[in-house]
Design a protein around this motif. Structure first.
Motif, PDB file in Angstrom:
ATOM      1  N   ARG A  83       0.931  -1.197  -0.189  1.00  0.00           N
ATOM      2  CA  ARG A  83      -0.068   0.070   0.145  1.00  0.00           C
ATOM      3  C   ARG A  83       0.898   1.285   0.151  1.00  0.00           C
ATOM      4  O   ARG A  83       1.704   1.431   0.807  1.00  0.00           O
ATOM      5  CB  ARG A  83      -1.030   0.088   1.175  1.00  0.00           C
ATOM      6  CG  ARG A  83      -1.851   1.364   1.128  1.00  0.00           C
ATOM      7  CD  ARG A  83      -2.911   1.057   2.427  1.00  0.00           C
ATOM      8  NE  ARG A  83      -3.808   0.134   2.136  1.00  0.00           N
ATOM      9  CZ  ARG A  83      -4.164  -0.679   2.997  1.00  0.00           C
ATOM     10  NH1 ARG A  83      -3.889  -0.827   4.097  1.00  0.00           N
ATOM     11  NH2 ARG A  83      -5.111  -1.681   2.480  1.00  0.00           N
ATOM     12  N   PHE A  84       0.816   2.015  -0.950  1.00  0.00           N
ATOM     13  CA  PHE A  84       1.302   3.352  -1.140  1.00  0.00           C
ATOM     14  C   PHE A  84       0.739   4.462  -0.233  1.00  0.00           C
ATOM     15  O   PHE A  84      -0.466   4.639  -0.193  1.00  0.00           O
ATOM     16  CB  PHE A  84       1.805   3.613  -2.494  1.00  0.00           C
ATOM     17  CG  PHE A  84       2.463   2.600  -3.365  1.00  0.00           C
ATOM     18  CD1 PHE A  84       3.596   2.372  -3.007  1.00  0.00           C
ATOM     19  CD2 PHE A  84       1.645   1.726  -4.223  1.00  0.00           C
ATOM     20  CE1 PHE A  84       4.482   1.480  -3.899  1.00  0.00           C
ATOM     21  CE2 PHE A  84       2.473   0.916  -5.023  1.00  0.00           C
ATOM     22  CZ  PHE A  84       3.639   0.654  -4.805  1.00  0.00           C
ATOM     23  N   GLU A  85       1.704   5.506   0.208  1.00  0.00           N
ATOM     24  CA  GLU A  85       0.900   6.386   0.876  1.00  0.00           C
ATOM     25  C   GLU A  85      -0.137   7.225   0.083  1.00  0.00           C
ATOM     26  O   GLU A  85       0.104   7.397  -0.850  1.00  0.00           O
ATOM     27  CB  GLU A  85       2.254   7.359   1.065  1.00  0.00           C
ATOM     28  CG  GLU A  85       1.554   8.517   2.249  1.00  0.00           C
ATOM     29  CD  GLU A  85       2.619   9.394   2.882  1.00  0.00           C
ATOM     30  OE1 GLU A  85       2.439  10.395   3.160  1.00  0.00           O
ATOM     31  OE2 GLU A  85       3.890   8.822   2.912  1.00  0.00           O
ATOM     32  N   GLY A  86      -0.988   7.451   0.878  1.00  0.00           N
ATOM     33  CA  GLY A  86      -2.349   8.153   0.151  1.00  0.00           C
ATOM     34  C   GLY A  86      -3.216   7.155  -0.608  1.00  0.00           C
ATOM     35  O   GLY A  86      -4.157   7.616  -1.098  1.00  0.00           O
ATOM     36  N   ASN A  87      -2.783   6.020  -0.709  1.00  0.00           N
ATOM     37  CA  ASN A  87      -3.827   4.958  -1.284  1.00  0.00           C
ATOM     38  C   ASN A  87      -4.604   4.249  -0.722  1.00  0.00           C
ATOM     39  O   ASN A  87      -4.011   3.876   0.233  1.00  0.00           O
ATOM     40  CB  ASN A  87      -3.059   4.124  -2.494  1.00  0.00           C
ATOM     41  CG  ASN A  87      -2.420   5.098  -3.760  1.00  0.00           C
ATOM     42  OD1 ASN A  87      -3.096   6.238  -3.958  1.00  0.00           O
ATOM     43  ND2 ASN A  87      -1.306   4.619  -4.310  1.00  0.00           N
ATOM     44  N   ALA A  88      -5.786   3.947  -0.849  1.00  0.00           N
ATOM     45  CA  ALA A  88      -6.636   3.000   0.030  1.00  0.00           C
ATOM     46  C   ALA A  88      -6.281   1.532  -0.644  1.00  0.00           C
ATOM     47  O   ALA A  88      -6.713   0.397   0.145  1.00  0.00           O
ATOM     48  CB  ALA A  88      -7.960   3.475   0.122  1.00  0.00           C
ATOM     49  N   ILE A  89      -5.954   1.212  -1.710  1.00  0.00           N
ATOM     50  CA  ILE A  89      -5.935   0.103  -2.439  1.00  0.00           C
ATOM     51  C   ILE A  89      -4.453  -0.473  -2.397  1.00  0.00           C
ATOM     52  O   ILE A  89      -3.338   0.291  -2.713  1.00  0.00           O
ATOM     53  CB  ILE A  89      -6.382   0.026  -3.732  1.00  0.00           C
ATOM     54  CG1 ILE A  89      -7.848   0.487  -3.570  1.00  0.00           C
ATOM     55  CG2 ILE A  89      -6.357  -1.347  -4.440  1.00  0.00           C
ATOM     56  CD1 ILE A  89      -8.422   0.723  -5.316  1.00  0.00           C
ATOM     57  N   SER A  90      -4.043  -1.584  -2.225  1.00  0.00           N
ATOM     58  CA  SER A  90      -2.598  -2.309  -2.145  1.00  0.00           C
ATOM     59  C   SER A  90      -2.426  -2.939  -3.745  1.00  0.00           C
ATOM     60  O   SER A  90      -3.463  -3.313  -4.127  1.00  0.00           O
ATOM     61  CB  SER A  90      -2.560  -3.297  -1.028  1.00  0.00           C
ATOM     62  OG  SER A  90      -2.759  -2.849   0.169  1.00  0.00           O
ATOM     63  N   LYS A  91      -1.342  -3.001  -4.039  1.00  0.00           N
ATOM     64  CA  LYS A  91      -0.873  -3.655  -5.166  1.00  0.00           C
ATOM     65  C   LYS A  91       0.046  -4.716  -5.057  1.00  0.00           C
ATOM     66  O   LYS A  91       0.880  -4.711  -4.108  1.00  0.00           O
ATOM     67  CB  LYS A  91      -0.381  -2.544  -6.329  1.00  0.00           C
ATOM     68  CG  LYS A  91      -1.261  -1.618  -6.455  1.00  0.00           C
ATOM     69  CD  LYS A  91      -0.618  -0.413  -7.487  1.00  0.00           C
ATOM     70  CE  LYS A  91      -1.898   0.551  -7.975  1.00  0.00           C
ATOM     71  NZ  LYS A  91      -1.184   1.269  -9.056  1.00  0.00           N
ATOM     72  N   PRO A  92      -0.143  -5.900  -5.754  1.00  0.00           N
ATOM     73  CA  PRO A  92       0.580  -7.114  -5.651  1.00  0.00           C
ATOM     74  C   PRO A  92       2.211  -7.033  -6.239  1.00  0.00           C
ATOM     75  O   PRO A  92       2.130  -6.369  -7.202  1.00  0.00           O
ATOM     76  CB  PRO A  92      -0.024  -8.110  -6.331  1.00  0.00           C
ATOM     77  CG  PRO A  92      -0.810  -7.579  -7.447  1.00  0.00           C
ATOM     78  CD  PRO A  92      -1.227  -6.024  -6.796  1.00  0.00           C
ATOM     79  N   PHE A  93       3.067  -7.584  -5.594  1.00  0.00           N
ATOM     80  CA  PHE A  93       4.804  -7.633  -6.111  1.00  0.00           C
ATOM     81  C   PHE A  93       5.097  -8.686  -5.898  1.00  0.00           C
ATOM     82  O   PHE A  93       4.747  -9.507  -4.528  1.00  0.00           O
ATOM     83  CB  PHE A  93       5.291  -6.528  -5.506  1.00  0.00           C
ATOM     84  CG  PHE A  93       5.027  -4.852  -5.941  1.00  0.00           C
ATOM     85  CD1 PHE A  93       5.331  -4.574  -7.045  1.00  0.00           C
ATOM     86  CD2 PHE A  93       3.991  -4.329  -5.308  1.00  0.00           C
ATOM     87  CE1 PHE A  93       4.994  -3.170  -7.729  1.00  0.00           C
ATOM     88  CE2 PHE A  93       3.509  -2.936  -5.750  1.00  0.00           C
ATOM     89  CZ  PHE A  93       4.181  -2.323  -6.839  1.00  0.00           C
ATOM     90  N   ARG A  94       6.021  -9.350  -6.546  1.00  0.00           N
ATOM     91  CA  ARG A  94       6.713 -10.515  -6.138  1.00  0.00           C
ATOM     92  C   ARG A  94       7.759 -10.080  -5.200  1.00  0.00           C
ATOM     93  O   ARG A  94       8.216  -8.728  -5.095  1.00  0.00           O
ATOM     94  CB  ARG A  94       7.357 -11.252  -7.468  1.00  0.00           C
ATOM     95  CG  ARG A  94       6.613 -11.824  -8.225  1.00  0.00           C
ATOM     96  CD  ARG A  94       7.417 -12.870  -9.144  1.00  0.00           C
ATOM     97  NE  ARG A  94       8.808 -12.846  -9.359  1.00  0.00           N
ATOM     98  CZ  ARG A  94       9.332 -12.342 -10.547  1.00  0.00           C
ATOM     99  NH1 ARG A  94       9.034 -12.114 -11.641  1.00  0.00           N
ATOM    100  NH2 ARG A  94      10.769 -12.264 -10.245  1.00  0.00           N
ATOM    101  N   PRO A  95       7.920 -10.960  -4.124  1.00  0.00           N
ATOM    102  CA  PRO A  95       8.829 -10.300  -3.095  1.00  0.00           C
ATOM    103  C   PRO A  95      10.197 -10.160  -3.525  1.00  0.00           C
ATOM    104  O   PRO A  95      10.799  -9.329  -2.971  1.00  0.00           O
ATOM    105  CB  PRO A  95       9.216 -11.713  -2.046  1.00  0.00           C
ATOM    106  CG  PRO A  95       7.841 -12.423  -2.290  1.00  0.00           C
ATOM    107  CD  PRO A  95       7.383 -12.175  -3.693  1.00  0.00           C
TER     108      PRO A  95
END
Length: 93
Positions: A50-62
């Motif tokens: 989750r990036f600052e200011g966003n309510a939605i998280s995005k998926p990333f490979r570790p």
């Protein structure tokens, strides 16, 4: 009653730490696509950021993100790119 483990590619934070040699945990500070964020959950083979200011998280490979605040040098499976990122900055004193 304990929860059943999800079938398929579901990985826990402990399994992600072991498989990718990263300090994965909820709330970890990371840099993804050059932007700082916070790990909000792990699902399947991805950690969600989750990036600052966003309510939605995005998926990333570790292994696609940089982990901040915890050294990867204490693990046996350090990749060259992560080792360079976490090297201490020499002082000129």
């Amino acid at each position: 009653m304990p929860l059943a483990r999800k079938e398929g590619n579901a990985l826990s934070y402990a399994e992600i730490r072991e498989k990718y040699a990263v300090p994965a945990r909820r709330g970890a500070l990371v840099i993804a696509n050059g932007v700082p964020g916070t790990v909000s959950r792990a699902r399947n083979c991805f950690v969600w950021v989750r990036f600052e200011g966003n309510a939605i998280s995005k998926p990333f490979r570790p292994d696609e993100i940089r982990w901040i605040g915890e050294s990867l040098l204490n693990t046996e499976k350090v990749s060259a790119c992560n080792a360079d990122f976490f090297k201490p900055i020499p002082s000129n004193a």
